[in-house]
Design an enzyme around this catalytic site. Structure first.
Site, mmCIF file in Angstrom:
data_model
loop_
_atom_site.group_PDB
_atom_site.id
_atom_site.type_symbol
_atom_site.label_atom_id
_atom_site.label_comp_id
_atom_site.label_asym_id
_atom_site.label_seq_id
_atom_site.Cartn_x
_atom_site.Cartn_y
_atom_site.Cartn_z
ATOM 1 C CE LYS A 219 -4.142 -2.084 1.792
ATOM 2 N NZ LYS A 219 -4.928 -2.437 2.966
ATOM 3 C CE LYS B 134 -7.606 -13.851 -3.807
ATOM 4 N NZ LYS B 134 -7.677 -14.147 -2.388
ATOM 5 C CE LYS C 282 -13.958 -5.751 -2.025
ATOM 6 N NZ LYS C 282 -14.559 -5.381 -0.760
#
Ligand code: TRP
Length: 353
Positions: free
Chosen positions: A113, A218, A221
């Site tokens: 992040k 996979k 979002k």
């Protein structure tokens, strides 16, 4: 004997998808009778990425509706919103006194992040660059302190409820390991046997694989390859029909490419064994038409999601019900949280005269 305490949270950053359903929600439903289950919406964690306030609130609401629609029963499990338990915020401050900046900076999720916030490309070799940028950076690119202390907050979610079983995805195992470390550190610093050490919940069997529609990896979002529980039939059918495929098997019994194997994984989750067998045979003898496979897949997914979607929409239309569920959940969650916090304050020497 009292039931073991299970706790899991989800950040309200959008709608829940089929991966969340098979990977988490449906399993939560299965265990809610046998454990003391606590499922919450981690809105304070969502703040670490500075969401739009209106969207954050809307997202908390839909996730609540989606939890309930998936079958989580508020009379069996405690369902609550993180920010409804102010004890969490206070204990977060207290626990931070025992957490090192260095260990937080070394967590994978933080480095990812931080790189994103600073616009640094991901390699394994640029840890020092991250540090230099964070400390020396005089531009307006900022890695907020909440992002750094994300693991402390998560540890508090778990420890304040004294949960021992925490179902999480692979990407959260490191945070769980830190939680155990903080628990041990607290216990040994104060010479108490206070916090139990939490572990991932082992559901047994192979982990369910829920791939996305873009041919690799996979469902997630951030990958933009999702089927959402709330998708309208028209939208859902279109997504499935557009899923990535290949040119088709050229010789009998040829190995499957990843995009096709992924479609079969989804079919296995949602269809009957007969249907799966039919398409496997058709693949093996090269008679398969991917269009037919996708049509069938879309209808079988819809058979799973349609009743859920109907319930989501019902629940979203019933604000009183949602408010009642959350009030009841907050009360239960606060009961244990306030007891733990009072003990923590006492142990740390924050005492009344
Ligand atoms: N960090 C978790 C995630 O992103 C969400 C979360 C927050 C959580 N607090 C938790 C999960 C406590 C389990 C227990 O998926």
């Amino acid at each position: 004997m009292s039931k073991e305490i299970v706790l899991s949270g989800i950040r309200p950053t959008g709608n829940l998808h089929l991966g969340n359903y098979y990977g988490a929600l449906s399993k939560f439903v299965r265990i809610q009778n046998d454990y003391d289950c606590n499922f919450f919406i981690a809105d304070l964690h969502a703040l670490t990425t500075n969401p739009d306030p209106t969207q954050l609130h809307a997202s908390v609401k839909t996730i609540l509706a989606e939890y309930l629609a998936a079958g989580i029963d508020p009379d069996k499990a405690t369902i609550f919103v993180q920010s409804d338990v102010p004890e969490i915020a206070e204990m977060y401050l207290l626990l931070n006194m025992h957490v090192g900046i260095g260990e937080l900076m070394r967590t994978t999720a933080f480095k990812d992040k931080a790189r994103k916030a600073l616009g640094i490309t991901a390699t394994d070799e640029n840890d020092e660059q991250i540090e230099r940028e964070i400390i020396g950076n005089e531009t307006n690119k900022r890695v907020n302190a909440g992002l750094l202390t994300y693991p402390t907050l998560m540890a508090v979610d778990i420890l304040i409820q004294k949960a021992t079983k925490v179902p999480v995805g692979k990407d959260q195992l490191q945070h769980l390991e830190l939680t155990r470390r903080f628990a041990r550190r607290f216990n040994s610093f104060y010479g108490v046997d206070f916090f139990p050490e939490p572990y991932d919940f082992d559901f047994g069997g192979a982990p369910v694989k829920v791939p996305g529609l873009d041919g690799s990896g996979k469902m997630g979002k951030s990958e933009g390859n999702c089927i959402y529980l709330i998708d309208e039939p028209k939208v859902l059918r279109k997504k499935v029909m557009r899923a990535v495929t290949d040119e088709g098997p050229q010789t009998p019994n040829s190995p499957m490419s990843e995009p096709i194997a992924n479609l079969f994984s989804l079919l296995e989750l949602t269809s009957t064994p007969e249907v799966v067998k039919h398409f496997r045979e058709a693949y093996a003898d090269c008679s398969i038409r991917y269009g037919d496979l996708k049509k069938q897949l879309a209808e079988d997914i819809l058979a799973v999601t349609t009743p859920i979607r109907d319930r989501i929409n019902d629940i979203l239309g019933n604000e009183d019900y949602m408010r009642k569920v959350l009030a009841q959940g907050a009360e239960k969650a606060r009961e244990r949280a306030s007891k733990t916090l009072a003990d923590v304050r006492e142990i740390m020497g924050i005492r009344k005269f």
